[in-house]
Write a protein that holds these residues in place. Structure first.
Motif, PDB file in Angstrom:
ATOM      1  N   ALA A  30      14.601  34.160  -9.823  1.00 50.94           N
ATOM      2  CA  ALA A  30      13.823  33.450  -8.872  1.00 50.94           C
ATOM      3  C   ALA A  30      14.649  32.702  -7.450  1.00 50.94           C
ATOM      4  CB  ALA A  30      12.787  32.457  -9.147  1.00 50.94           C
ATOM      5  N   LYS A  31      14.357  33.235  -6.327  1.00 49.25           N
ATOM      6  CA  LYS A  31      15.054  32.563  -5.387  1.00 49.25           C
ATOM      7  C   LYS A  31      14.216  31.584  -4.297  1.00 49.25           C
ATOM      8  CE  LYS A  31      19.370  33.863  -5.677  1.00 49.25           C
ATOM      9  NZ  LYS A  31      20.652  33.065  -5.819  1.00 49.25           N
ATOM     10  N   ASP A  32      13.224  31.740  -4.667  1.00 47.28           N
ATOM     11  CA  ASP A  32      11.880  30.745  -3.834  1.00 47.28           C
ATOM     12  C   ASP A  32      11.663  29.604  -4.823  1.00 47.28           C
ATOM     13  OD1 ASP A  32      11.877  32.571  -1.667  1.00 47.28           O
ATOM     14  OD2 ASP A  32      10.312  33.785  -2.658  1.00 47.28           O
ATOM     15  N   GLN A  84       5.545  32.593  -0.037  1.00 45.50           N
ATOM     16  CA  GLN A  84       6.988  33.136  -0.441  1.00 45.50           C
ATOM     17  C   GLN A  84       6.796  34.561  -0.738  1.00 45.50           C
ATOM     18  OE1 GLN A  84       9.014  30.378  -0.462  1.00 45.50           O
ATOM     19  NE2 GLN A  84       6.977  29.174   0.129  1.00 45.50           N
ATOM     20  N   GLY A  86       9.260  36.170  -3.029  1.00 50.32           N
ATOM     21  CA  GLY A  86       9.485  36.495  -4.398  1.00 50.32           C
ATOM     22  C   GLY A  86       9.081  35.749  -5.313  1.00 50.32           C
ATOM     23  N   PRO A  87       9.667  35.797  -6.709  1.00 52.81           N
ATOM     24  CA  PRO A  87       9.200  35.000  -7.834  1.00 52.81           C
ATOM     25  C   PRO A  87       9.376  33.664  -7.343  1.00 52.81           C
ATOM     26  CG  PRO A  87      10.513  36.985  -8.594  1.00 52.81           C
ATOM     27  CD  PRO A  87      10.582  36.907  -7.015  1.00 52.81           C
ATOM     28  N   VAL A  88       8.571  32.576  -7.840  1.00 54.00           N
ATOM     29  CA  VAL A  88       8.808  31.101  -7.243  1.00 54.00           C
ATOM     30  C   VAL A  88       8.992  30.175  -8.641  1.00 54.00           C
ATOM     31  CG1 VAL A  88       7.213  29.332  -6.407  1.00 54.00           C
ATOM     32  CG2 VAL A  88       7.205  31.554  -5.627  1.00 54.00           C
ATOM     33  N   VAL A  89      10.035  29.314  -8.497  1.00 52.83           N
ATOM     34  CA  VAL A  89       9.947  28.459  -9.200  1.00 52.83           C
ATOM     35  C   VAL A  89       9.163  27.155  -8.690  1.00 52.83           C
ATOM     36  CG1 VAL A  89      11.243  26.636 -10.465  1.00 52.83           C
ATOM     37  CG2 VAL A  89      11.964  29.035 -10.321  1.00 52.83           C
ATOM     38  N   LYS A 108       2.583  34.625  -8.287  1.00 53.93           N
ATOM     39  CA  LYS A 108       4.039  34.448  -7.953  1.00 53.93           C
ATOM     40  C   LYS A 108       4.994  33.637  -8.655  1.00 53.93           C
ATOM     41  CE  LYS A 108       3.345  36.244  -3.054  1.00 53.93           C
ATOM     42  NZ  LYS A 108       3.548  35.748  -1.662  1.00 53.93           N
ATOM     43  N   LYS A 110       6.727  31.864 -11.477  1.00 52.82           N
ATOM     44  CA  LYS A 110       7.348  32.497 -12.701  1.00 52.82           C
ATOM     45  C   LYS A 110       7.753  31.156 -13.551  1.00 52.82           C
ATOM     46  CE  LYS A 110      12.157  33.834 -13.641  1.00 52.82           C
ATOM     47  NZ  LYS A 110      13.409  33.819 -13.260  1.00 52.82           N
ATOM     48  N   ALA A 248      15.424  28.473 -12.451  1.00 54.11           N
ATOM     49  CA  ALA A 248      15.334  29.640 -11.465  1.00 54.11           C
ATOM     50  C   ALA A 248      16.064  30.810 -12.119  1.00 54.11           C
ATOM     51  CB  ALA A 248      15.792  29.409 -10.047  1.00 54.11           C
TER      52      ALA A 248
END
Length: 252
Positions: A30-32, A84, A86-89, A108, A110, A248
């Motif tokens: 995850a980058k977001d 966001q 992409g995948p979110v933390v 979204k 993760k 992440a």
């Protein structure tokens, strides 16, 4: 080998190769990162954590929830999650643990990260959890149905490992929490279906370390214990950022 057998062999190899590739392919990191601040403070206190994560290549957004009701705080968080790509933390501190527990069911999201945070199950309210173990102090007051900590006691209770000047600024800029926010139960518990990480603050006088340990053991969260006050995101931003980055980078 007959033409039919050759075609079958080629098809089998392609099928096996595709299955192996699909099995070996890890989930993307995850980058977001979406951070939800806790009660009595706002998102500005997360600047040091924000800077570390941003420098390391993450896209960080901080929710400024109103702290007027659990529903409104969850809605504010969901709006940011929806922005966001992409995948979110999803990270929550203190009372915001209840917020991310509900909002974290968004597809979204993760992974969840609880920073000295409440981690209720479905049907549990924040105030219910806080009363489960003997509270570490009686400093929080609720005049006219909003909670705050008296300025003279703020550093002692909330931020003992923060500089006196910074703690005084935090005391004088408190964002008070509506009593009804503590009394509303979460309807779902995202940690039941998604992995969670937790930072347990052993010198905490807001959310009891004993309560934190009980909640995180119940959920099976991956726990990092830190000798810190409730304001760990200010006093030890590198440690907090490291746990978020670990969450992440989880690929399974």
């Amino acid at each position: 080998m007959s033409t039919l057998r050759k075609k079958f062999a080629v098809a089998l190899m392609l099928a096996l190769g595709g299955a192996m590739a699909a099995h070996a392919e890890p989930k993307p990191a995850a980058k977001d990162i979406v951070i939800v601040h806790g009660a009595l403070v706002d998102g500005s206190g997360w600047r040091a954590v924000y800077d570390i994560l941003s420098k390391d290549g993450f896209h960080v957004t901080i929710v400024q929830e109103p702290l007027t009701s659990l529903m409104e705080d969850v809605e504010a968080t969901k709006r940011i999650i929806g922005q966001q790509k992409g995948p979110v933390v999803l990270v929550g501190h203190s009372y915001a643990g209840s917020v991310i527990t509900d909002a974290g069911t968004d597809p979204k999201v993760k992974t969840l990260v609880y920073v000295a945070a409440l981690q209720p199950d479905a049907g549990e309210a924040s105030g219910q959890l806080l009363s489960k173990f003997a509270p570490p102090n009686d400093a929080m007051r609720a005049p006219q149905k909003y909670f705050f900590i008296p300025s003279a006691r703020f550093r002692e209770v909330y931020a003992a490992d923060v500089s006196p000047s910074d703690a005084q600024f935090m005391a004088d800029s408190q964002q008070q929490l509506a009593e009804k926010a503590l009394g509303t139960a979460v309807s779902v518990a995202a940690w039941r279906t998604k992995p969670s990480y937790a930072i347990l603050t052993t010198q905490d006088h807001v959310v009891s370390p004993q309560l934190q340990r009980w909640m995180y053991q119940r959920s099976g969260a991956k726990v990092t214990e830190v000798s810190a006050s409730h304001a760990v995101f200010i006093s030890q931003p590198a440690t907090v950022a490291q746990v978020i980055e670990t969450a992440a980078n989880q690929t399974e």
